[in-house]
Write a protein that holds these residues in place. Structure first.
Motif, PDB file in Angstrom:
ATOM      1  N   GLU A  13       9.646   9.965  18.159  1.00 17.73           N
ATOM      2  CA  GLU A  13      10.381  10.581  17.056  1.00 17.73           C
ATOM      3  C   GLU A  13      11.163   9.552  16.246  1.00 17.73           C
ATOM      4  O   GLU A  13      11.603   9.846  15.136  1.00 17.73           O
ATOM      5  N   ASP A  14      11.328   8.359  16.805  1.00 16.69           N
ATOM      6  CA  ASP A  14      12.205   7.365  16.200  1.00 16.69           C
ATOM      7  C   ASP A  14      11.509   6.055  15.828  1.00 16.69           C
ATOM      8  O   ASP A  14      12.009   5.306  15.000  1.00 16.69           O
ATOM      9  N   VAL A  15      10.380   5.773  16.448  1.00 18.64           N
ATOM     10  CA  VAL A  15       9.700   4.491  16.261  1.00 18.64           C
ATOM     11  C   VAL A  15       8.254   4.755  15.865  1.00 18.64           C
ATOM     12  O   VAL A  15       7.534   5.499  16.545  1.00 18.64           O
ATOM     13  N   THR A  16       7.829   4.145  14.773  1.00 21.32           N
ATOM     14  CA  THR A  16       6.461   4.288  14.276  1.00 21.32           C
ATOM     15  C   THR A  16       5.842   2.898  14.163  1.00 21.32           C
ATOM     16  O   THR A  16       6.500   1.958  13.721  1.00 21.32           O
ATOM     17  N   CYS A  17       4.604   2.782  14.574  1.00 19.83           N
ATOM     18  CA  CYS A  17       3.916   1.490  14.515  1.00 19.83           C
ATOM     19  C   CYS A  17       2.592   1.648  13.774  1.00 19.83           C
ATOM     20  O   CYS A  17       1.721   2.417  14.199  1.00 19.83           O
ATOM     21  N   TYR A  18       2.467   0.912  12.662  1.00 25.97           N
ATOM     22  CA  TYR A  18       1.216   0.897  11.895  1.00 25.97           C
ATOM     23  C   TYR A  18       0.374  -0.248  12.457  1.00 25.97           C
ATOM     24  O   TYR A  18       0.308  -1.323  11.892  1.00 25.97           O
ATOM     25  N   MET A  19      -0.268   0.031  13.561  1.00 28.39           N
ATOM     26  CA  MET A  19      -0.778  -1.018  14.434  1.00 28.39           C
ATOM     27  C   MET A  19      -1.925  -1.815  13.824  1.00 28.39           C
ATOM     28  O   MET A  19      -1.946  -3.035  13.903  1.00 28.39           O
ATOM     29  N   TYR A  20      -2.889  -1.139  13.268  1.00 30.29           N
ATOM     30  CA  TYR A  20      -4.053  -1.819  12.702  1.00 30.29           C
ATOM     31  C   TYR A  20      -4.309  -1.305  11.285  1.00 30.29           C
ATOM     32  O   TYR A  20      -3.974  -0.174  10.959  1.00 30.29           O
ATOM     33  N   ARG A  21      -4.947  -2.144  10.478  1.00 29.66           N
ATOM     34  CA  ARG A  21      -5.240  -1.777   9.098  1.00 29.66           C
ATOM     35  C   ARG A  21      -6.732  -1.694   8.822  1.00 29.66           C
ATOM     36  O   ARG A  21      -7.144  -1.592   7.678  1.00 29.66           O
TER      37      ARG A  21
END
Length: 372
Positions: free
Chosen positions: A245-253
């Motif tokens: 709910e607090d941490v988002t990771c845009y891991m790969y593009r």
């Protein structure tokens, strides 16, 4: 046979649900935390992430925070963008990396350099593709204090766009909820029952240093897990929290990035142990792939012979429900769950490729560097 098989899958579903309750969610409690925090971010060829990263850092509401951003010999405009977007804000310290020494992995060395500059009570290592809610630090520090933890970490929410991402990236949460006994991870000092995600790791500085810091795992390709085990081995408490709910990771593009990233991490993440890798692949085949095959056969029977046998579909339904529950807990799209047989099959294929890369000495390529 199908009834017994379905019963086993039902037990695994119930275990997954029960197991999830031993992973606490971040929440704020008690008086406002006063510990100073240093946020440490290594960046290598991250020009695409710099603007939104710094915008996010500036919006954090924690009152006593400093930012240390290290350009790890980038070949793009990372450093120039860091200077431009950090501007005159005195909370930011921009650092230049050094030539990678023999025997070190790139990210580990960058984090080691960062740790030498921070002197606050708490150190938060972030990846450049991570975005925090404004009050995340308040919640994380509060939980660390209430749990008397030396390391607080968690697997972020992963927005996924590309097809391969959708099939692979959410499987990280699946592995944790289904395979890791979370009671052992969060309430015992058993080092083998440790998991962490390197994109979000909050340490008590003195305990991080006592465990040897990143220098103690200098050649690791899965520094997060190895650091968590080091902390437990020195008698310190590690908390794996639900931070989605607090941490988002845009891991790969891209799909290619996802493939290469998992290839680099998957076999080393299991300690390069062939028995452990084989056991996982057998589990995925039995619990994720076979239910899909039974459902396909049941559909064939229905279409070709107009014979409907519900038991052919029950294992698949239970397998999907298990994945759906994990996706719900980790704030992923529930529409991803029906593809669990395909996700598992790709995961097994990646494991085979990762094993081959390790034993053939071809190694792993990541961000312009090669590792064995």
């Amino acid at each position: 046979m199908l009834f017994a098989y379905s019963s086993v899958l039902l037990i695994l579903l119930l275990f997954t649900i029960a197991n999830s309750f031993f992973m606490p969610k971040l929440k704020r409690s008690g008086p406002a935390p006063g510990n100073a925090v240093s946020i440490l971010v290594p960046l290598r060829n991250e020009e695409r992430n710099v603007p939104s990263l710094i915008t996010m850092l500036k919006k954090l509401t924690y009152p006593n925070v400093r930012f240390f951003l290290l350009d790890d010999q980038s070949e793009d405009q990372t450093y120039e963008l860091l200077k431009q977007h950090a501007g005159p804000d005195k909370r930011f310290t921009l650092l230049k990396g050094e030539k990678l020494p023999q025997g070190w992995s790139g990210k580990v060395h960058a984090c080691h350099l960062l740790s030498r500059h921070a002197e606050t009570d708490l150190l938060l290592f972030l990846d450049a593709d991570v975005r925090l809610q404004p009050d995340t630090l308040e919640k994380a520090v509060s939980m660390m204090r209430s749990k008397n933890a030396s390391l607080l970490t968690g697997f972020p929410r992963f927005p996924v766009t590309f097809l391969l991402e959708k099939w692979l990236v959410p499987m990280q949460h699946y592995l944790i909820y289904v395979h890791l006994p979370l009671y052992l991870a969060n309430y015992t000092g058993f080092p083998a029952a440790a998991a962490a995600h390197g994109s979000f790791m909050l340490f008590k500085r003195e305990d991080y240093l006592a465990a040897g810091g990143h220098a103690a795992i200098k050649d690791s390709l899965v520094d997060d897990v190895h650091l968590a085990r080091k902390m437990k081995a020195t008698g310190k408490r590690v908390i794996l929290a639900n931070v989605t709910e607090d941490v988002t990771c845009y891991m790969y593009r891209s799909g290619k990035e996802a493939w290469n990233g998992f290839k680099k991490n998957i076999f080393p993440g299991f300690g390069r142990s062939l028995p452990a890798a084989a056991a996982l692949c057998l589990y995925f085949a039995a619990v994720c792939i076979f239910p899909g095959l039974f459902a396909i056969y049941g559909a064939y029977e229905l279409a070709a012979k107009q014979t409907f046998t519900a038991l052919y579909f029950v294992p698949y339904v239970l397998s999907v429900l298990q994945k759906m529950y994990v996706d719900w807990r980790s704030r992923q799209s529930l529409m991803l769950a029906p593809a669990i047989p395909l996700s598992a099959a790709i995961f097994i294929a990646l494991m085979a490729v990762s094993i081959y890369a390790s034993f053939s000495r071809k190694g792993y390529d990541w961000k312009g560097r090669s590792y064995e």
